[in-house]
Design an enzyme around this catalytic site. Structure first.
Site, short mmCIF file in Angstrom:
data_model
loop_
_atom_site.label_atom_id
_atom_site.label_comp_id
_atom_site.label_asym_id
_atom_site.label_seq_id
_atom_site.Cartn_x
_atom_site.Cartn_y
_atom_site.Cartn_z
N PHE A 82 0.82 -1.22 0.00
CA PHE A 82 0.00 0.00 0.00
C PHE A 82 0.85 1.27 0.00
O PHE A 82 0.41 2.30 -0.50
CB PHE A 82 -0.86 0.07 1.28
CG PHE A 82 -1.95 -0.95 1.38
CD1 PHE A 82 -3.13 -0.80 0.67
CD2 PHE A 82 -1.81 -2.05 2.20
CE1 PHE A 82 -4.15 -1.73 0.77
CE2 PHE A 82 -2.83 -2.99 2.31
CZ PHE A 82 -4.00 -2.83 1.60
N LYS A 86 -0.57 9.69 -2.12
CA LYS A 86 -1.81 9.48 -2.88
C LYS A 86 -2.65 10.72 -3.15
O LYS A 86 -3.82 10.60 -3.46
CB LYS A 86 -2.66 8.44 -2.18
CG LYS A 86 -3.08 8.84 -0.77
CD LYS A 86 -4.49 8.41 -0.45
CE LYS A 86 -5.14 9.37 0.49
NZ LYS A 86 -6.51 9.16 0.74
N SER A 126 -4.95 2.21 -9.02
CA SER A 126 -5.99 3.23 -8.92
C SER A 126 -6.73 3.36 -10.24
O SER A 126 -6.14 3.19 -11.32
CB SER A 126 -5.28 4.55 -8.58
OG SER A 126 -6.08 5.63 -8.93
N TYR A 151 0.56 11.50 -9.74
CA TYR A 151 0.11 10.36 -8.92
C TYR A 151 -0.38 9.23 -9.82
O TYR A 151 0.04 8.07 -9.68
CB TYR A 151 -1.01 10.82 -7.98
CG TYR A 151 -1.84 9.69 -7.44
CD1 TYR A 151 -1.33 8.87 -6.43
CD2 TYR A 151 -3.11 9.42 -7.95
CE1 TYR A 151 -2.09 7.79 -5.96
CE2 TYR A 151 -3.86 8.35 -7.48
CZ TYR A 151 -3.35 7.55 -6.49
OH TYR A 151 -4.09 6.49 -6.03
N LYS A 155 1.16 5.24 -10.70
CA LYS A 155 0.41 3.99 -10.63
C LYS A 155 0.49 3.25 -11.98
O LYS A 155 0.60 2.03 -12.01
CB LYS A 155 -1.05 4.24 -10.25
CG LYS A 155 -1.22 4.74 -8.81
CD LYS A 155 -0.75 3.72 -7.78
CE LYS A 155 -0.82 4.23 -6.36
NZ LYS A 155 -0.19 3.31 -5.38
N TYR A 179 -8.34 0.62 -7.32
CA TYR A 179 -9.41 1.16 -6.47
C TYR A 179 -10.07 2.34 -7.15
O TYR A 179 -9.39 3.17 -7.74
CB TYR A 179 -8.89 1.71 -5.13
CG TYR A 179 -7.87 0.90 -4.41
CD1 TYR A 179 -7.90 -0.48 -4.40
CD2 TYR A 179 -6.87 1.53 -3.69
CE1 TYR A 179 -6.96 -1.21 -3.71
CE2 TYR A 179 -5.92 0.82 -2.99
CZ TYR A 179 -5.97 -0.56 -3.01
OH TYR A 179 -5.02 -1.26 -2.32
N LEU A 202 -12.59 14.26 -0.96
CA LEU A 202 -13.91 14.83 -0.75
C LEU A 202 -14.55 14.43 0.59
O LEU A 202 -15.04 15.29 1.32
CB LEU A 202 -14.83 14.43 -1.92
CG LEU A 202 -16.24 14.99 -1.86
CD1 LEU A 202 -16.23 16.52 -1.93
CD2 LEU A 202 -17.11 14.43 -2.99
N ARG A 297 -10.49 21.69 -10.48
CA ARG A 297 -9.21 21.44 -9.83
C ARG A 297 -8.28 20.77 -10.84
O ARG A 297 -8.70 19.87 -11.58
CB ARG A 297 -9.47 20.49 -8.64
CG ARG A 297 -8.26 20.06 -7.89
CD ARG A 297 -8.62 19.22 -6.66
NE ARG A 297 -8.96 17.84 -7.00
CZ ARG A 297 -9.19 16.88 -6.11
NH1 ARG A 297 -9.13 17.15 -4.81
NH2 ARG A 297 -9.48 15.66 -6.47
N GLY A 299 -5.84 18.32 -12.57
CA GLY A 299 -5.61 16.89 -12.40
C GLY A 299 -6.87 16.05 -12.31
O GLY A 299 -6.79 14.82 -12.24
C1 UD1 Z 1 -8.17 10.27 -7.02
C2 UD1 Z 1 -8.12 9.04 -7.88
C3 UD1 Z 1 -8.32 7.83 -7.02
C4 UD1 Z 1 -7.34 7.84 -5.87
C5 UD1 Z 1 -7.48 9.11 -5.07
C6 UD1 Z 1 -6.42 9.20 -4.02
C7 UD1 Z 1 -9.07 9.74 -10.03
C8 UD1 Z 1 -10.19 9.59 -10.97
N1 UD1 Z 1 -9.18 9.08 -8.88
O1 UD1 Z 1 -9.44 10.38 -6.54
O2 UD1 Z 1 -8.11 6.68 -7.80
O3 UD1 Z 1 -7.57 6.73 -5.05
O4 UD1 Z 1 -7.30 10.21 -5.93
O5 UD1 Z 1 -6.47 10.41 -3.35
O6 UD1 Z 1 -8.09 10.40 -10.30
N2 UD1 Z 1 -13.78 17.53 -4.72
C9 UD1 Z 1 -14.45 18.72 -4.57
N3 UD1 Z 1 -14.11 19.52 -3.52
C10 UD1 Z 1 -13.15 19.19 -2.61
C11 UD1 Z 1 -12.47 17.95 -2.78
C12 UD1 Z 1 -12.81 17.14 -3.84
O7 UD1 Z 1 -15.31 19.08 -5.36
O8 UD1 Z 1 -12.89 19.98 -1.71
C13 UD1 Z 1 -14.14 16.68 -5.84
C14 UD1 Z 1 -12.98 16.39 -6.77
O9 UD1 Z 1 -12.86 17.39 -7.74
C15 UD1 Z 1 -13.40 15.04 -7.34
C16 UD1 Z 1 -14.20 14.38 -6.23
O10 UD1 Z 1 -14.54 15.43 -5.33
O11 UD1 Z 1 -14.26 15.24 -8.44
C17 UD1 Z 1 -13.42 13.34 -5.48
O12 UD1 Z 1 -12.15 13.89 -5.14
P1 UD1 Z 1 -11.10 13.12 -4.23
O13 UD1 Z 1 -11.79 12.59 -3.02
O14 UD1 Z 1 -9.93 14.01 -4.04
O15 UD1 Z 1 -10.70 11.85 -5.07
P2 UD1 Z 1 -10.25 11.74 -6.62
O16 UD1 Z 1 -9.40 12.87 -7.00
O17 UD1 Z 1 -11.44 11.42 -7.44
#
Ligand code: UD1
Length: 339
Positions: A82, A86, A126, A151, A155, A179, A202, A297, A299
């Site tokens: 692991f 990330k 991922s 990131y 992977k 994942y 999130l 955001r 990426g």
């Molecule tokens: C990414 C990877 C995932 C990995 C993870 C590790 C992709 C598709 N997925 O997840 O495989 O395990 O990182 O950290 O790249 N968001 C908001 N506001 C916030 C925070 C997040 O709107 O304050 C949104 C993001 O723009 C995103 C979603 O919530 O659309 C999920 O974000 P997050 O939880 O950071 O995960 P990913 O970036 O999707």
């Protein structure tokens, strides 16, 4: 059977150790630098399972310290790897740290497999390796896309390193687990995600805003080509993800794999938008969230969710927990952190 868990005090690592102990067939050994986690997780796992896991607080990039574990435990049958950085946005800001940490550590893991003849390896990959996809849901035959961030690139490279390694070393067997978005916490309420002061993901941001640790959250992008303009992701309960690791290790040990490098998607199959997730939290917990609509955001991909049929068929794995379990357990964990 002893299994070494790298990154075992981290979020997914610790939940996996708990599930492994509960099988009573595996004896996990934990290594973690605790740069982004805490050794107290060992105590928490003990409270939940009644077992204190052997623990080495070392960085696996430090080859000497890492290899000492294999000298002490000659009978390790597998590694679940692991340990990695990330955060998508952090990787955009600090690409070299991500390449160095995530790839050097994997190289050491593969070298250890060779030197100490460890036949089974599970690698944390991922869904980010798919990049921006044209057809949803994605399955394991969906090709890797252009990486959106360092990131994701680490992977992709990690998967290829393992693929080439297993090609020339047919005595080794690997499972790559892709994942989607792991969220939630252990049902005991005693283990969950320990986010940095400023979390990036999130769900911890939602719960921190909910409890008042953070003032407000921003929805990153409302102009994507999705049903409500915000990004779509596939959220999956961390204990379901943990369970998949136990099943994948059993799959390798029982030699049920047909190639020596197998890959599985781990997602629930449900795409949920950011706005839908905020509203689900409000509905399930009864807590109103202070949020604003903001810019995209760097990426981020617009949408990704999984076809996990392969894991269902070959690993006999299913998501047992619902969205209400994910949100409810994450919220219980946040409240406990505040106590
Ligand atoms: C990414 C990877 C995932 C990995 C993870 C590790 C992709 C598709 N997925 O997840 O495989 O395990 O990182 O950290 O790249 N968001 C908001 N506001 C916030 C925070 C997040 O709107 O304050 C949104 C993001 O723009 C995103 C979603 O919530 O659309 C999920 O974000 P997050 O939880 O950071 O995960 P990913 O970036 O999707």
């Amino acid at each position: 059977m002893k299994v070494l868990i790298t990154g075992g005090t981290g979020y997914i690592g610790s939940h996996t150790i708990i599930e492994m102990i509960e099988t009573e067939t595996f004896t996990p050994i934990c290594i973690d630098s605790c740069e982004r986690s805490t050794p107290e997780t060992i105590d928490r796992m003990e409270k939940i399972t009644g077992i204190r896991v052997p623990f080495y607080q070392e960085n696996i990039c430090n080859k000497n310290a890492f290899f000492r574990i294999f000298e002490e435990h000659k009978d390790i049958v597998g590694i679940i790897h692991f340990a990695a950085f990330k955060s998508v946005p952090e990787s955009v800001e600090k690409p070299l740290e991500y390449y160095r940490n995530n790839l050097q550590s994997l190289e050491n893991v593969l070298e250890a497999c060779l030197k100490y003849n460890i036949p089974n390896l599970i690698f944390s990959s991922s869904c980010s390796i798919y990049g921006e996809v044209e057809r949803l849901p994605v399955n394991e035959n969906t090709p890797m896309g252009i990486p959106f961030c360092p990131y994701a690139h680490t992977k992709q490279i990690g998967e290829e390193m393992i693929r080439f390694f297993t090609q020339v070393n047919p005595q080794f067997n690997a499972v790559l687990l892709r994942y989607f978005n792991p969220v939630g916490a252990h049902s005991s309420g005693m283990n969950g995600e320990l986010s940095p002061d400023k979390p990036n993901n999130l769900m911890p941001i939602i719960t921190q805003v909910g409890i008042g640790k953070m003032e407000k959250l921003t929805v990153f992008g409302t102009d994507y080509n999705t049903r409500d303009g915000s990004c779509i992701r596939d959220y999956v309960h961390v204990s379901d993800i943990a369970d998949a690791h136990v099943k994948a290790m059993q799959f390798l040990i029982e030699k049920r794999n047909s190639t020596n490098c197998e890959v599985f998607n781990l997602g629930s199959g449900n795409g949920i938008s950011v706005l839908e997730m905020l509203h689900a939290f409000e509905e399930i917990t009864g807590v109103k969230l202070n949020y604003k609509l903001g810019a995209r955001r760097a990426g981020d991909v617009p949408a990704v969710y999984s076809d996990s049929t392969r894991a269902e068929k070959l690993l006999n794995w299913q998501c047992k927990r619902t969205l209400a379990d994910m949100v409810g357990s994450a919220w219980e964990w946040e409240k406990r952190l505040g106590d």
